[in-house]
Scaffold this motif. Structure first.
Motif, PDB file in Angstrom:
ATOM      1  N   GLN A 205       0.795  -1.219   0.000  1.00 51.73           N
ATOM      2  CA  GLN A 205       0.000   0.000   0.000  1.00 51.73           C
ATOM      3  C   GLN A 205       0.830   1.274   0.000  1.00 51.73           C
ATOM      4  O   GLN A 205       0.328   2.336  -0.338  1.00 51.73           O
ATOM      5  CB  GLN A 205      -0.938   0.020   1.220  1.00 51.73           C
ATOM      6  N   GLY A 206       2.071   1.229   0.391  1.00 52.98           N
ATOM      7  CA  GLY A 206       2.842   2.457   0.472  1.00 52.98           C
ATOM      8  C   GLY A 206       2.556   3.182   1.780  1.00 52.98           C
ATOM      9  O   GLY A 206       1.835   2.686   2.657  1.00 52.98           O
ATOM     10  N   ALA A 207       3.095   4.362   1.928  1.00 56.73           N
ATOM     11  CA  ALA A 207       2.945   5.124   3.164  1.00 56.73           C
ATOM     12  C   ALA A 207       2.818   6.596   2.855  1.00 56.73           C
ATOM     13  O   ALA A 207       3.265   7.085   1.812  1.00 56.73           O
ATOM     14  CB  ALA A 207       4.142   4.878   4.083  1.00 56.73           C
ATOM     15  N   ALA A 208       2.187   7.308   3.791  1.00 59.22           N
ATOM     16  CA  ALA A 208       2.018   8.748   3.631  1.00 59.22           C
ATOM     17  C   ALA A 208       3.376   9.434   3.617  1.00 59.22           C
ATOM     18  O   ALA A 208       4.285   9.042   4.361  1.00 59.22           O
ATOM     19  CB  ALA A 208       1.162   9.297   4.764  1.00 59.22           C
ATOM     20  N   PRO A 209       3.544  10.453   2.783  1.00 59.49           N
ATOM     21  CA  PRO A 209       4.800  11.214   2.807  1.00 59.49           C
ATOM     22  C   PRO A 209       5.039  11.794   4.201  1.00 59.49           C
ATOM     23  O   PRO A 209       4.119  12.304   4.840  1.00 59.49           O
ATOM     24  CB  PRO A 209       4.556  12.327   1.779  1.00 59.49           C
ATOM     25  N   PHE A 474     -13.587  21.673   3.673  1.00 58.42           N
ATOM     26  CA  PHE A 474     -13.379  20.916   2.447  1.00 58.42           C
ATOM     27  C   PHE A 474     -12.014  21.209   1.821  1.00 58.42           C
ATOM     28  O   PHE A 474     -11.874  21.350   0.609  1.00 58.42           O
ATOM     29  CB  PHE A 474     -14.534  21.183   1.480  1.00 58.42           C
ATOM     30  N   ARG A 475     -11.013  21.290   2.678  1.00 58.19           N
ATOM     31  CA  ARG A 475      -9.603  21.329   2.284  1.00 58.19           C
ATOM     32  C   ARG A 475      -8.889  20.272   3.122  1.00 58.19           C
ATOM     33  O   ARG A 475      -9.047  20.233   4.342  1.00 58.19           O
ATOM     34  CB  ARG A 475      -8.974  22.701   2.567  1.00 58.19           C
ATOM     35  N   TYR A 476      -8.129  19.410   2.466  1.00 62.33           N
ATOM     36  CA  TYR A 476      -7.470  18.331   3.204  1.00 62.33           C
ATOM     37  C   TYR A 476      -5.965  18.359   2.949  1.00 62.33           C
ATOM     38  O   TYR A 476      -5.499  18.825   1.913  1.00 62.33           O
ATOM     39  CB  TYR A 476      -8.060  16.973   2.812  1.00 62.33           C
ATOM     40  N   PRO A 477      -5.177  17.861   3.910  1.00 63.39           N
ATOM     41  CA  PRO A 477      -3.716  17.918   3.779  1.00 63.39           C
ATOM     42  C   PRO A 477      -3.190  16.862   2.821  1.00 63.39           C
ATOM     43  O   PRO A 477      -3.628  15.712   2.820  1.00 63.39           O
ATOM     44  CB  PRO A 477      -3.226  17.664   5.207  1.00 63.39           C
ATOM     45  N   THR A 478      -2.247  17.267   2.005  1.00 65.89           N
ATOM     46  CA  THR A 478      -1.627  16.351   1.053  1.00 65.89           C
ATOM     47  C   THR A 478      -0.314  16.999   0.630  1.00 65.89           C
ATOM     48  O   THR A 478       0.256  17.791   1.377  1.00 65.89           O
ATOM     49  CB  THR A 478      -2.574  16.106  -0.144  1.00 65.89           C
ATOM     50  N   HIS A 603     -10.864  12.333  11.956  1.00 61.52           N
ATOM     51  CA  HIS A 603     -10.743  11.509  13.152  1.00 61.52           C
ATOM     52  C   HIS A 603      -9.321  10.983  13.202  1.00 61.52           C
ATOM     53  O   HIS A 603      -8.955  10.076  12.451  1.00 61.52           O
ATOM     54  CB  HIS A 603     -11.742  10.353  13.132  1.00 61.52           C
ATOM     55  N   GLY A 604      -8.509  11.582  14.066  1.00 62.44           N
ATOM     56  CA  GLY A 604      -7.105  11.220  14.089  1.00 62.44           C
ATOM     57  C   GLY A 604      -6.468  11.560  12.756  1.00 62.44           C
ATOM     58  O   GLY A 604      -6.532  12.696  12.281  1.00 62.44           O
ATOM     59  N   ASP A 605      -5.875  10.555  12.109  1.00 59.00           N
ATOM     60  CA  ASP A 605      -5.247  10.787  10.806  1.00 59.00           C
ATOM     61  C   ASP A 605      -6.111  10.295   9.651  1.00 59.00           C
ATOM     62  O   ASP A 605      -5.639  10.119   8.541  1.00 59.00           O
ATOM     63  CB  ASP A 605      -3.861  10.131  10.755  1.00 59.00           C
ATOM     64  N   GLU A 606      -7.405  10.064   9.926  1.00 57.21           N
ATOM     65  CA  GLU A 606      -8.357   9.723   8.867  1.00 57.21           C
ATOM     66  C   GLU A 606      -9.189  10.949   8.492  1.00 57.21           C
ATOM     67  O   GLU A 606      -9.509  11.780   9.347  1.00 57.21           O
ATOM     68  CB  GLU A 606      -9.338   8.637   9.335  1.00 57.21           C
ATOM     69  N   ILE A 607      -9.550  11.029   7.213  1.00 57.81           N
ATOM     70  CA  ILE A 607     -10.478  12.061   6.747  1.00 57.81           C
ATOM     71  C   ILE A 607     -11.532  11.384   5.886  1.00 57.81           C
ATOM     72  O   ILE A 607     -11.218  10.590   4.998  1.00 57.81           O
ATOM     73  CB  ILE A 607      -9.754  13.159   5.958  1.00 57.81           C
ATOM     74  N   VAL A 626     -18.548   8.698  -1.478  1.00 59.34           N
ATOM     75  CA  VAL A 626     -17.648   8.711  -0.328  1.00 59.34           C
ATOM     76  C   VAL A 626     -16.216   8.915  -0.792  1.00 59.34           C
ATOM     77  O   VAL A 626     -15.790   8.352  -1.811  1.00 59.34           O
ATOM     78  CB  VAL A 626     -17.746   7.388   0.465  1.00 59.34           C
ATOM     79  N   HIS A 627     -15.483   9.724  -0.042  1.00 57.05           N
ATOM     80  CA  HIS A 627     -14.042   9.871  -0.221  1.00 57.05           C
ATOM     81  C   HIS A 627     -13.407   9.667   1.149  1.00 57.05           C
ATOM     82  O   HIS A 627     -13.599  10.483   2.051  1.00 57.05           O
ATOM     83  CB  HIS A 627     -13.708  11.256  -0.767  1.00 57.05           C
ATOM     84  N   TYR A 628     -12.679   8.571   1.290  1.00 58.18           N
ATOM     85  CA  TYR A 628     -12.161   8.139   2.595  1.00 58.18           C
ATOM     86  C   TYR A 628     -10.655   7.988   2.494  1.00 58.18           C
ATOM     87  O   TYR A 628     -10.149   7.173   1.726  1.00 58.18           O
ATOM     88  CB  TYR A 628     -12.824   6.807   2.969  1.00 58.18           C
ATOM     89  N   MET A 629      -9.941   8.797   3.269  1.00 52.06           N
ATOM     90  CA  MET A 629      -8.485   8.814   3.216  1.00 52.06           C
ATOM     91  C   MET A 629      -7.900   8.398   4.558  1.00 52.06           C
ATOM     92  O   MET A 629      -8.253   8.951   5.607  1.00 52.06           O
ATOM     93  CB  MET A 629      -7.989  10.226   2.869  1.00 52.06           C
ATOM     94  N   THR A 630      -7.018   7.403   4.518  1.00 52.46           N
ATOM     95  CA  THR A 630      -6.211   7.029   5.673  1.00 52.46           C
ATOM     96  C   THR A 630      -4.748   7.260   5.280  1.00 52.46           C
ATOM     97  O   THR A 630      -4.453   7.553   4.123  1.00 52.46           O
ATOM     98  CB  THR A 630      -6.436   5.556   6.056  1.00 52.46           C
ATOM     99  N   PRO A 631      -3.810   7.140   6.202  1.00 59.93           N
ATOM    100  CA  PRO A 631      -2.418   7.367   5.818  1.00 59.93           C
ATOM    101  C   PRO A 631      -1.928   6.489   4.675  1.00 59.93           C
ATOM    102  O   PRO A 631      -1.015   6.871   3.940  1.00 59.93           O
ATOM    103  CB  PRO A 631      -1.655   7.078   7.113  1.00 59.93           C
TER     104      PRO A 631
END
Length: 775
Positions: A205-209, A474-478, A603-607, A626-631
């Motif tokens: 899956q890889g990992a968050a930068p 409606f702005r998320y970190p990336t 919620h924590g590191d989930e959006i 749905v748009h569901y982002m985890t690390p």
């Protein structure tokens, strides 16, 4: 009053909880491209494709263009297992760094799944203009029509590649572009019955930068480039001998008040304004339609001569000596200009538009026209309070009443339809992301009421501040396209959005008519200033301006005119601790808007973003986006949900459309293309005051439910969209472990408990993850 519960989906909700307890269900199917055994087991066949080593060394399939230029590219066929009795889903695995504007379309038993443009179910892959999830995989999930899988254990499937599309193309050739490069890599496809797809544990899956760097360039020298571009354009306009167009003149007169510009307090600007407005009148004298649809404006039919009216208002002092001069036809200039502006104002009053951004443009130009009349011919101007009404309606401060008729306002949506929700989001039909964000227009509307020596309308300013706060969720970190720290605007759950991923955006999206911090610099609201300072601290403001200037043309030049002064204004403000709520390090956060049917959860590191009222233009469709982002994983899905609604007794039958999901179905593609969704019968809801929508008619009421229940992975979302009803949410008795309610921040929710939801309220339960949910 009777309400209808979509019980056909209630069993799905219960089974989801049963799955968490280990009940035996359909295990799903998995095809891994580039792996010989997997391809053989699925009767794999490909035409014009290649296998590559892609993200994290995983194998992937890319579909290739035809040897001779064609809008269609390669295709691949295979067979997938399905559950014969339940709702099935199809998921594709894509690499988050891959970029392509080509499209991938799924066909099952020869029929197309989804719509090419703005349908309730999208095609398999819309493409990506920038990396969507750097260094990690994305999973996109679509529901398969039950009519396709009922009684079957396998489906004949095909994925076809096509070139990009341009949504505004009015001919097939303008709309559908040829495929000229390989598609994005497809790593695997899956069938399953759970709405949330959980990848097999053996998949990488890889990992968050981590420690994403700050952008080093561009820097403040960008503002020098802005000034040069603006002044170069001004030099050309000031040298012009012929009358200018409305956009040219409006830009020139805006620059007249900008101290660093060549136009600042330049008498030639006034001379050019007189010559150009005389030119507008001469055109009006020949054909009144220029006051309705000036072809030189960006949206003919929405502007009239509003920009000319704004020019006259802004230069009202300088123009006074010229107003009593006679023109060639013997008419005094003030009367001539007044006459053309009256026609513009009154025509637009009779031709208002419903969609929020369009309503704002039309109503702004009604107001601008009247302000121009007031500057030259006060007796012919309508009272200011009557004109402010149009602005108030367009920004949701008062009910939107539609076009004026001989009998008064048309009221096509009744007496109490507002263009914005009570929480400050635009409505249109449902939630809009990038495309329908209108902070730039709301700023223009406020500025239209300002003068040099006194502030603008206080109600409009306060509404602008509310809108800015609502959009902040409606702005998320990336990271940006170069891997630097950034915030992006959420577009996945937007009704009118095809721009994926959304642009780097903090407080305000950069647009043709403004820079990314203009609203903050105008309002100086504490939250908005904090968001703007966050953008500057991340060194993304100059990058945003630089990106704007990649586009040639006056409209872009006009948009960056304010950038230097807005930057100076924000830098002069005290440092703010306010940051966008979804930013890394910010506390858990929930935003819900029950009028738009949308939620945003940190919620924590989930959006998690979800649009429960999802593209239901014609009837209740039981679908959520749905748009569901985890690390580690980015999931995009359209899934089934429970929907309660007030029935009208009417039914909508889906037409055999494969292109647009609205209007008349869009373009008709050459060849035999049929929709897997054609023939599906959906109920039409009754409006809040008994409004009845004709089958096939697009309506704000036809597909809107009153109570939605969505279960997606660890989340259970219940939303009461009604204005006067109370609904109950029964916490599943089968649920084990900790249950937290995120809106009220309760951590003591019990299995089997009943939660009451009053009008316009939302409750979001989060269940402790089971081992099957862990990533």
């Amino acid at each position: 009053m009777r309400y209808f519960l979509a019980t056909v989906f209630y069993s799905v909700l219960l089974v989801q909880f049963a799955n968490a307890d280990g009940a035996k269900v359909f295990d799903g199917d998995r095809l891994q491209f580039g792996q010989a055994d997997s391809e053989k087991n699925h009767q794999f066949f490909a035409d014009r494709s290649e296998t590559i080593k892609g993200g994290l060394g995983e194998s992937a399939l890319r579909l290739l263009p035809q040897e001779k230029e064609n809008w269609e590219g390669g295709r691949v066929r295979f067979v997938m297992k399905v559950d014969p009795k339940r709702q099935n889903y199809f998921t594709v695995r894509l690499w988050g760094d891959d970029v392509s504007t080509d499209k991938l379309i799924l066909y099952c038993d020869g029929k197309q799944i989804g719509y090419r443009h703005l349908g309730e179910t999208d095609i398999l892959d819309l493409g990506a203009e920038e990396p969507t999830w750097n260094g990690r995989f994305c999973y996109c999930t679509s529901p398969l029509p039950v009519s396709l899988t009922n009684g079957k254990t396998e489906l004949q499937c095909e994925i076809r590649a096509t070139g990009p599309i341009w949504g505004y193309g009015d001919t097939f050739e303008k709309y559908q572009k040829p495929m000229t490069a390989p598609s994005r890599g497809v790593y695997g496809v899956y069938t399953h019955t759970e709405p949330l797809f959980t990848p097999p544990k053996d998949e990488k899956q890889g990992a968050a930068p981590t420690n994403s760097p700050l952008r080093k360039e561009p820097g403040e020298e960008t503002l020098g480039e802005v000034k040069k571009r603006v002044n170069d354009e001004l030099t050309k306009l000031l040298a012009a001998k012929k009358p200018l167009t409305q956009p040219q003149l409006h830009f020139l007169v805006r620059a007249y008040f900008v101290k660093w510009s060549k136009a600042y307090q330049n008498p030639a600007v006034v001379e050019t304004a007189v010559r150009s407005c005389d030119g507008f009148y001469e055109s009006f004298r020949k054909d009144v339609k220029i006051a309705h649809e000036d072809p030189a404006t960006y949206n003919p039919g929405w502007n009239g001569l509003g920009m000319a009216g704004d020019v006259i208002r802004r230069l009202s002092k300088e123009l006074q000596p010229k107003l009593d001069e006679k023109l060639a036809d013997g008419v005094v200039r003030r009367e001539a200009w007044s006459k053309m502006l009256q026609e513009s104002r009154d025509w637009n009053r009779r031709h208002r538009r419903q969609y929020t951004n369009q309503s704002m443009i039309v109503d702004l130009n009604i107001y601008r026209s009247n302000r121009g009349i007031a500057a030259v011919d006060p007796k012919s101007a309508l009272p200011e309070k009557d004109m402010l009404r149009y602005l108030y309606e367009s920004v949701g401060l008062e009910p939107w009443l539609g076009s004026e008729t001989e009998r008064g306002p048309e009221k096509p949506l009744g007496d109490d339809y507002y263009q914005l929700t009570a929480k400050g989001l635009t409505k249109e039909l449902g939630f809009v992301g990038y495309y329908g964000e209108v902070l730039d227009l709301a700023t223009d509307i406020y500025l239209a009421t300002c003068e040099e020596d006194w502030p603008g309308d206080a109600r409009l300013k306060k509404q602008l501040e509310k809108m800015s706060k609502a959009r902040a969720a409606f702005r998320y970190p990336t990271v940006d396209e170069d891997g630097c720290r950034a915030m992006r605007i959420e577009t996945i759950v937007g009704w009118r959005d095809t721009h994926i991923p959304g642009d780097v955006t903090y407080g305000q999206r950069a647009s043709w008519g403004s820079c990314a911090i203009e609203a903050a610099a105008v309002s100086l609201d504490a939250d908005s200033v904090g968001f703007a300072q966050q953008m500057i601290d991340d060194n993304q403001f100059f990058a945003s301006v630089k990106k704007q200037m990649r586009t040639a043309g006056l409209r872009t030049t006009d948009g960056v005119l304010c950038a230097p002064d807005d930057f100076a204004t924000i830098r002069s403000q005290p440092a703010s601790e306010n940051r966008l709520p979804m930013s890394v390090g910010q506390p858990d956060y929930v935003f819900s808007d029950e009028e738009d049917g949308v939620v945003a959860v940190k919620h924590g590191d989930e959006i998690l973003y979800a649009s429960l009222y999802w593209r239901a233009r014609h009837a209740v469709n039981y679908l959520a986006r749905v748009h569901y982002m985890t690390p580690t994983i980015n999931r995009v899905a359209v899934v089934r949900q429970e929907t309660e609604y007030e029935p009208s007794g009417k039914t909508y039958v889906r037409p055999d459309w494969t292109d647009f999901g609205f209007a008349n179905g869009g373009h008709r593609y050459p060849g035999e293309f049929h929709s897997a969704h054609a023939g599906e019968k959906l109920p039409i809801a009754k409006g809040p005051h008994g409004e009845m929508t004709k089958p096939g008619e697009e309506s704000v009421y036809a597909g809107k439910g009153t109570f939605y229940t969505l279960r997606y992975g660890p989340y259970l979302i219940a939303m009461n969209m009604s204005a006067d009803k109370t609904f109950s949410l029964n916490v599943p008795a089968e649920a084990a472990g900790t249950i937290e309610e995120l809106v009220e921040r309760r951590k003591d929710v019990r299995p089997g408990e009943t939660i009451q939801l009053g009008p316009r309220t939302t409750r979001i339960l989060r269940f402790e993850k089971s081992e099957n949910d862990r990533e």
